[in-house]
Design an enzyme around this catalytic site. Structure first.
Site, short mmCIF file in Angstrom:
data_model
loop_
_atom_site.label_atom_id
_atom_site.label_comp_id
_atom_site.label_asym_id
_atom_site.label_seq_id
_atom_site.Cartn_x
_atom_site.Cartn_y
_atom_site.Cartn_z
N HIS A 75 38.60 24.75 26.24
CA HIS A 75 37.91 25.97 26.64
C HIS A 75 38.88 27.13 26.63
O HIS A 75 40.10 26.96 26.66
CB HIS A 75 37.22 25.80 28.01
CG HIS A 75 38.09 26.07 29.19
ND1 HIS A 75 38.28 27.32 29.70
CD2 HIS A 75 38.82 25.24 29.98
CE1 HIS A 75 39.08 27.26 30.76
NE2 HIS A 75 39.43 26.00 30.93
N CYS A 76 38.32 28.33 26.57
CA CYS A 76 39.11 29.56 26.61
C CYS A 76 38.33 30.56 27.46
O CYS A 76 37.73 30.18 28.47
CB CYS A 76 39.39 30.07 25.20
SG CYS A 76 37.91 30.39 24.21
N GLY A 77 38.28 31.81 27.06
CA GLY A 77 37.53 32.81 27.80
C GLY A 77 36.06 32.80 27.43
O GLY A 77 35.19 32.72 28.29
#
Length: 114
Positions: A75-77
């Site tokens: 995951h990231c932003g």
């Protein structure tokens, strides 16, 4: 490659065999917080990190290095970098690499952190 859902990520504390990887930069993570169980491997260092020896990985992250069959969720932003990370891990032979497309944006909204 399937997309990981919010419900799956919410249930990860019950699945220690799965690895949640936050590929945001450390400063982003410090500003927002983190999803429980995640480890931080920024996207620019992902490939070299996944090539570490098992001992080096464990020393740095406090958990076993994922094996090629380990389910890894990135995951990231907002999901863009997480997809790049999942693609990079897949190219290295990690066939169960997946993207949590909702990433921090969805997590923080559903957790009431916004």
């Amino acid at each position: 490659m399937s997309i990981a859902t919010y419900e799956e990520v919410l249930d990860l504390p019950n699945h220690p065999e799965k690895l949640l990887v936050d590929v945001r930069n450390p400063d982003e993570r410090e500003k927002t917080g983190k999803i429980p169980t995640s480890i931080n491997i920024p996207l620019p260092t992902l490939e070299e990190t996944l090539k570490l020896s098992a001992d080096e990985f464990k020393a740095k992250y406090g958990r076993d290095k994922p094996e090629l069959g380990t389910e890894m969720i990135f995951h990231c932003g907002k999901g863009g970098r997480a997809q790049k990370a999942a693609d990079a891990a897949t190219a290295l032979g990690f066939e169960k690499a997946r993207n949590y497309k909702g990433s921090w944006s969805e997590w923080s909204t559903k957790q009431g952190l916004n």
